[in-house]
Each structure stands twice: as C-alpha cells, then as structure tokens.
Design a protein around this motif. Structure first.
Motif, PDB file in Angstrom:
ATOM      1  N   GLY A  23      -9.961   6.737  -1.729  1.00 21.65           N
ATOM      2  CA  GLY A  23      -8.552   7.397  -1.827  1.00 21.65           C
ATOM      3  C   GLY A  23      -7.648   6.891  -3.088  1.00 21.65           C
ATOM      4  N   THR A  24      -8.072   6.066  -3.602  1.00 26.59           N
ATOM      5  CA  THR A  24      -7.513   5.657  -5.060  1.00 26.59           C
ATOM      6  C   THR A  24      -8.276   6.029  -6.249  1.00 26.59           C
ATOM      7  OG1 THR A  24      -6.605   3.745  -3.900  1.00 26.59           O
ATOM      8  CG2 THR A  24      -6.504   3.523  -6.248  1.00 26.59           C
ATOM      9  N   ILE A  82       0.944  -1.181  -0.134  1.00 29.40           N
ATOM     10  CA  ILE A  82      -0.074   0.052   0.213  1.00 29.40           C
ATOM     11  C   ILE A  82       0.820   1.238  -0.049  1.00 29.40           C
ATOM     12  CG2 ILE A  82      -1.724   1.304   1.363  1.00 29.40           C
ATOM     13  CD1 ILE A  82      -2.606  -1.441   2.471  1.00 29.40           C
ATOM     14  N   VAL A  83       0.632   2.086  -1.027  1.00 28.51           N
ATOM     15  CA  VAL A  83       1.734   3.025  -1.030  1.00 28.51           C
ATOM     16  C   VAL A  83       0.623   4.475  -0.706  1.00 28.51           C
ATOM     17  CG1 VAL A  83       3.155   4.328  -2.793  1.00 28.51           C
ATOM     18  CG2 VAL A  83       2.534   2.100  -3.025  1.00 28.51           C
ATOM     19  N   LEU A  84       1.150   5.046   0.383  1.00 26.91           N
ATOM     20  CA  LEU A  84       0.536   6.186   0.998  1.00 26.91           C
ATOM     21  C   LEU A  84       1.025   7.529   0.451  1.00 26.91           C
ATOM     22  CD1 LEU A  84       0.661   5.434   4.750  1.00 26.91           C
ATOM     23  CD2 LEU A  84      -1.504   5.220   3.380  1.00 26.91           C
ATOM     24  N   GLY A  85       0.054   8.502  -0.065  1.00 27.65           N
ATOM     25  CA  GLY A  85       0.366   9.696  -0.654  1.00 27.65           C
ATOM     26  C   GLY A  85       1.050  10.278   0.812  1.00 27.65           C
ATOM     27  N   GLU A  86       2.011  11.500   0.248  1.00 27.69           N
ATOM     28  CA  GLU A  86       2.648  12.358   1.522  1.00 27.69           C
ATOM     29  C   GLU A  86       2.017  12.577   2.660  1.00 27.69           C
ATOM     30  OE1 GLU A  86       5.778  11.665   0.759  1.00 27.69           O
ATOM     31  OE2 GLU A  86       6.517  13.000   2.669  1.00 27.69           O
ATOM     32  N   ASP A  87       0.624  13.290   2.310  1.00 23.53           N
ATOM     33  CA  ASP A  87      -0.253  13.706   3.313  1.00 23.53           C
ATOM     34  C   ASP A  87      -1.156  12.903   3.713  1.00 23.53           C
ATOM     35  OD1 ASP A  87       1.340  16.075   3.377  1.00 23.53           O
ATOM     36  OD2 ASP A  87       0.342  16.750   1.495  1.00 23.53           O
ATOM     37  N   VAL A  88      -1.067  11.638   3.428  1.00 21.90           N
ATOM     38  CA  VAL A  88      -2.315  10.603   3.799  1.00 21.90           C
ATOM     39  C   VAL A  88      -2.016   9.762   5.023  1.00 21.90           C
ATOM     40  CG1 VAL A  88      -3.765   8.822   3.002  1.00 21.90           C
ATOM     41  CG2 VAL A  88      -2.786  10.533   1.414  1.00 21.90           C
ATOM     42  N   PRO A  89      -2.512  10.028   5.926  1.00 19.59           N
ATOM     43  CA  PRO A  89      -2.227   9.229   7.416  1.00 19.59           C
ATOM     44  C   PRO A  89      -2.796   7.767   6.870  1.00 19.59           C
ATOM     45  CG  PRO A  89      -4.396  10.733   7.615  1.00 19.59           C
ATOM     46  CD  PRO A  89      -3.982  10.707   6.092  1.00 19.59           C
ATOM     47  N   PRO A  90      -1.823   6.793   7.676  1.00 14.81           N
ATOM     48  CA  PRO A  90      -2.206   5.383   7.838  1.00 14.81           C
ATOM     49  C   PRO A  90      -3.440   4.986   7.855  1.00 14.81           C
ATOM     50  CG  PRO A  90      -0.664   5.920   9.414  1.00 14.81           C
ATOM     51  CD  PRO A  90      -0.819   7.154   8.793  1.00 14.81           C
ATOM     52  N   GLY A 117      -9.045   0.558   3.697  1.00 16.04           N
ATOM     53  CA  GLY A 117      -9.966  -0.155   2.701  1.00 16.04           C
ATOM     54  C   GLY A 117      -8.723  -1.211   1.786  1.00 16.04           C
ATOM     55  N   ALA A 118      -7.753  -0.409   1.462  1.00 24.83           N
ATOM     56  CA  ALA A 118      -6.868  -1.281   0.630  1.00 24.83           C
ATOM     57  C   ALA A 118      -6.157  -2.393   1.569  1.00 24.83           C
ATOM     58  CB  ALA A 118      -5.717  -0.303   0.285  1.00 24.83           C
ATOM     59  N   LEU A 119      -5.908  -2.102   2.899  1.00 23.79           N
ATOM     60  CA  LEU A 119      -5.532  -3.160   3.653  1.00 23.79           C
ATOM     61  C   LEU A 119      -6.480  -4.356   4.042  1.00 23.79           C
ATOM     62  CD1 LEU A 119      -3.470  -4.008   6.078  1.00 23.79           C
ATOM     63  CD2 LEU A 119      -4.984  -2.744   7.862  1.00 23.79           C
ATOM     64  N   ILE A 170      -1.150  -0.522  -4.304  1.00 29.74           N
ATOM     65  CA  ILE A 170      -2.330   0.238  -4.361  1.00 29.74           C
ATOM     66  C   ILE A 170      -2.073   1.306  -3.908  1.00 29.74           C
ATOM     67  CG2 ILE A 170      -4.817   0.472  -3.583  1.00 29.74           C
ATOM     68  CD1 ILE A 170      -4.889  -2.618  -3.308  1.00 29.74           C
ATOM     69  N   PRO A 171      -1.989   2.536  -4.628  1.00 28.95           N
ATOM     70  CA  PRO A 171      -1.771   3.861  -4.389  1.00 28.95           C
ATOM     71  C   PRO A 171      -2.923   4.378  -3.578  1.00 28.95           C
ATOM     72  CG  PRO A 171      -2.028   3.884  -6.659  1.00 28.95           C
ATOM     73  CD  PRO A 171      -2.375   2.517  -6.211  1.00 28.95           C
ATOM     74  N   VAL A 172      -2.529   4.924  -2.535  1.00 25.48           N
ATOM     75  CA  VAL A 172      -3.579   5.756  -1.704  1.00 25.48           C
ATOM     76  C   VAL A 172      -3.305   7.104  -1.906  1.00 25.48           C
ATOM     77  CG1 VAL A 172      -4.918   6.009   0.376  1.00 25.48           C
ATOM     78  CG2 VAL A 172      -4.252   3.824  -0.382  1.00 25.48           C
ATOM     79  N   SER A 173      -3.806   7.963  -2.571  1.00 23.75           N
ATOM     80  CA  SER A 173      -3.250   9.128  -3.031  1.00 23.75           C
ATOM     81  C   SER A 173      -4.181  10.337  -2.249  1.00 23.75           C
ATOM     82  CB  SER A 173      -3.109   9.610  -4.358  1.00 23.75           C
ATOM     83  OG  SER A 173      -4.628   9.297  -4.952  1.00 23.75           O
TER      84      SER A 173
END
Ligand code: NAD
Length: 449
Positions: free
Chosen positions: A433-434, A155-163, A170-172, A188-191
């Motif tokens: 978020g994707t 899971i790839v979190l956008g810079e300002d996206v908290p875990p 949802g991706a998890l 899965i990018p969560v941007s």
C-alpha cells in the motif's frame, strides 16, 4: 565496521553510572530482529476511540500478542498503539494524547509507540487537517522523549484506506517489530489498499528473485543477506574491481553474481538478460550502489560532480526505464518492487556534499514520479539512511564521527542491517500500500528532521 566503544562502555555498570552522573548520552544496545523471536516483548496497550483501535487489537490478538485496552498502573508495556483516526478538531487529540502520556514511563527498553491517523492532505476541512497534522507533531516530539532504545512512529492512512488494509497491517507489524530498531520519528504512508499479508512473516520474500546493486560490501552486502534470510534468491551486482567481494557475498547466500558497472548504457538490459538466463524472472530491484566525491562546490571539478550524478541517479533512471519497458514480458514479474537508496543528506543538505545531496534528493524525486508508472500493483520507494556504521563512516575523523553518531534520538549510529530491514519491508507484499515514499532510517537524526 567500526565498533561503537562508547555504547559498549555505557552498557557496563560503571560506565552507566558515570554517564548518568555526567549527563552524557546513554545509548542502549537496540533489540534487533531474529527469526522466531517474539514480535513484541511484553504486552501491547491499544488506546484511542476510532475504528482503527478495534481493528488493531483484533490483529494483535491474531498474532498471539498479550493485548490490553485499558491502562493499568502495574502493567509494563512492550508497545503502545494510539489510534487517532477519528480526530475532527485539535481539541480531539487531548484524551488519547494524555492517556499516552500517563503510560509513557511504563514502556520497556526498545519499546514501541505507534500512532495511526488519516492523511492530513486527504481532507479540505481546516479543523480536520489541523487535527491530523497535530498527530504528526505529537509523534515526532514523543520520539524525542523516548528513552532506552524505544521509538515512536506513525502510520498515515489514505482517506479511503481502511485500518485493516494489508499495507496498514504490514506497516504496523514492521514498526512494532525489532526490524525497525533504528527508525524513529517517521511516518509510513499507506495510500492504497493494495498488498497482501505474507504466508510466513519470517520469510515474506520466499520464492522472489532480487537484484541488489553494490552488493559486494557495506549496506549492499547487508541488504543481500537480509533479503536472503527473508526468503529471496539474490542476484548481486557490482563493478568488476569488486568481483572478489561480490563472489564472497553471493556464494555465501547461494545467489548469482553479475559483474557490471551500472553506468553502462545497457546495464538494465544486461541485468534482465542475466535474470532470464540464470533465474527465469525478476521480482525485486534494490538500487543500492552509490559513491561520494565530497568537496565544497567551489572546489568541485566536473569529474567529481558528474560521476556522483551518473552512479547515484542517472543509472537508476536508465535501469528503471529498461525494467518498466520489460514488465510483463515473462521475465519482469507484474508487481515489480523497487527500493532505492537515498540519504538524509538529500533531505537536509550537508556541507561538502552538494553533488551527493543533489543525487540523493533526485532519488527521492525519482521514486515519487515513478510510483504512478508502476503496473500490476508494483511499488517503488526510497530509504534514506542517516549515520550508519560502515567502512565509509569509520574513515571519518574521530571527533566528527563521535558527534555525528550521537546526533539522533537513539544517541548511536545505525547498522547496515537496520537499512536492510527497512528495504526488505518495503519490497515485501506487506508494504504493497506504500509507493513513491521515502522512509528515513536515521534514529530520528537531527539533520533535516
Ligand atoms: P560502500 O562504498 O561501502 O559500497 C558501495 C558499493 O557500490 C561498493 O561495493 C561499490 O563497488 C559499488 N559501486 C559503486 N559504483 C558502482 C557502479 N558504477 N556499478 C556497480 N557498483 C558500484 O557504500 P555504503 O556505505 O554501503 O552505501 C550504500 C548505499 O547507501 C549508497 O547508495 C550510499 O550513498 C547510501 N548511504 C550510505 C550511508 C552510510 O552512512 N554509509 C548513509 C546514507 C546513504
């Protein structure tokens, strides 16, 4: 659908012994989602030093999972989540990576590894970006090392996206669950922090009206079935020649049918009119209808080239224009979710498929450019299937088919339901978020990996 008799054979005691002795692939029957079944079979180990590990552990406890924070030699794990969100230099990968390796053999059949890290593109710092990219390489390689139907994804979190953002959670859940049975070596990018957890994780699409094109058979029929299982009302679209199959599919799901060639210039308007009259609204569109006209480019005529481009991409562009223009008009709900079928051929290329690969690569380009045009929190994503057991692949010559279906980390073809599960996830609020992304459902196929 063709049956994979080799997989059936090596799951018998004698066949298993023979395959092992001869060093042949040993595909296992993958665990697939059934409503009410446990999210993960066995305990979940959460490792890593950053804030994401704590947030993930908290979420898993909330879902009633048996969570462990420290590896123990006697434990068997259904899943391992490794948080790398705090890495600042490649040397920082070491402790969590090696801890992951030390418990790799304790992962059960159809087990899951999920890595979590921040988007490499989100930082200009060479050391930080290097470290984040390192997690990609680690995850992909680990996916190749998985055995017994286990997978590894990130899971790839956008810079300002908290875990704890809804999209990350949802991706998890998707990656841990049996819904992602044929997804491996993917990210899965969560941007954005958009999206929402569904009230009921077993019916995340409750109350939604979903259009599925090419719904009369194959992957489209499976998508219609899974979206319906997840709570949606189905509007099945297919050509008049497939009317009987379409009626069978939608009647079984208490949906409605629209006989329509999606290359008609007014296809979008006709879908909108049907949804307005029959259902009062439209929330989800799945562009699944697609055709192949395979020939080497040197032998291709204009009709073969043009028909594939017209069905597989031009129609989608035109329908999307109509849907976006109608957003907020009382029929198309704000927050429209679109999923589009691409293919690994569009990523890697495939001899004899220049027209098809052009159309499917075009789909990937189209979703990335359409994402910023979606309003009201709407999303658009693509799913790129690899080798899927359908009527189309059943018609392949025996040897070609046998080789093609083994060329991935799970040593088997996927099922239409695997593509359908990915589509259902991407059109749900849990994937809010994707957007603009392409998710491969290919068992980590070697093609274009
Ligand atoms: P399929 O041929 O079994 O079904 C496609 C459906 O689309 C049919 O019901 C057909 O009538 C309908 N259709 C075709 N042209 C249409 C048109 N102009 N208007 C309305 N409906 C139309 O195909 P499938 O294997 O189920 O594939 C579904 C999608 O998945 C396609 O986009 C395909 O390219 C993609 N895909 C399939 C595989 C695979 O292994 N089967 C792999 C990668 C991608």
């Amino acid at each position: 659908m063709s049956t994979d008799s080799y997989t059936a054979l090596v799951n018998q005691p004698l066949g298993r012994t023979l395959a092992k002795a001869l060093g042949l692939p040993q595909p296992v029957t993958l665990r697939r989602h059934a409503p009410g079944a446990p999210l993960v079979e066995g305990s979940v180990l959460v490792i890593g030093g950053g804030p994401a590990a704590d947030r993930v552990a908290e979420q898993l406890l909330d879902w009633g999972q048996d969570v462990r924070r420290h590896p123990a030699a006697q434990d068997r794990y259904g899943a391992i989540v490794a948080a790398f969100d705090d890495v600042g230099t490649p040397a920082d990968l070491s402790s969590t990576a090696l801890q992951l390796g030390s418990v790799q053999r304790q992962l059960g059949p159809s087990g899951r590894v999920v890595t979590l890290f921040k988007d490499p593109a989100g930082t200009p710092d060479p050391a930080v970006r290097a470290a984040r990219k390192g997690v990609e390489g680690l995850t992909r390689s680990l996916a190749h090392e998985m055995r017994q139907g286990a997978t590894a994804n990130g899971i790839v979190l956008g810079e300002d996206v908290p875990p704890g953002a809804p999209g990350a959670i949802g991706a998890l859940r998707f990656l841990l669950s049996a819904r992602s049975a044929f997804v491996s070596g993917q990210f899965i990018p969560v941007s954005s922090a958009d999206g929402a957890a569904p009230r009921d994780w077993d019916r995340p699409l409750a109350g939604r009206i979903a259009v599925v094109t090419g719904a009369a058979r194959g992957i489209g029929a499976a998508i219609a079935g899974i979206l319906h299982r997840d709570g949606a009302t189905i509007v099945g679209v297919d050509v008049p020649a497939a009317g009987e199959g379409l009626a069978d599919v939608v009647n079984a799901l208490s949906g409605s049918a629209l006989q329509l060639d999606i290359t008609a210039p007014d296809a979008g308007e006709r879908i909108l009119a049907h949804c307005r009259e029959r259902h009062g609204r439209l929330d989800i569109v799945v562009h699944n209808a697609g055709i192949t006209r395979d020939r080497k480019l040197a032998n291709m005529d204009a009709a073969q080239w043009d028909s594939v481009i017209a069905v597989n991409i031009e129609s989608q562009l035109a329908m999307n224009r109509a849907f976006l223009a109608a957003t907020g008009d009382g029929v198309v709900a704000p927050g429209l979710r679109i999923a589009s079928l691409a293919s690994t051929s569009g990523i890697a290329g495939n001899a004899g498929q220049t027209n098809y690969a052009a159309s499917k690569a075009a789909v990937i380009g189209m979703v990335s450019a359409t994402a910023p045009l979606m309003t009201g929190g709407g999303t658009i994503n693509a799913v790129a299937p690899g080798f899927i057991e359908t009527e189309m692949t059943a018609r392949m010559p025996f040897l070609t088919r046998e080789v093609a279906r083994r060329m991935n980390s799970l040593s088997q073809g996927g099922r239409p339901v695997d593509v359908a599960e990915a589509v259902s996830f991407l059109v749900s609020d849990a994937a809010g978020g994707t957007s603009g992304a392409t998710l491969r459902v290919c068992g980590q196929g070697i093609m274009g990996a």
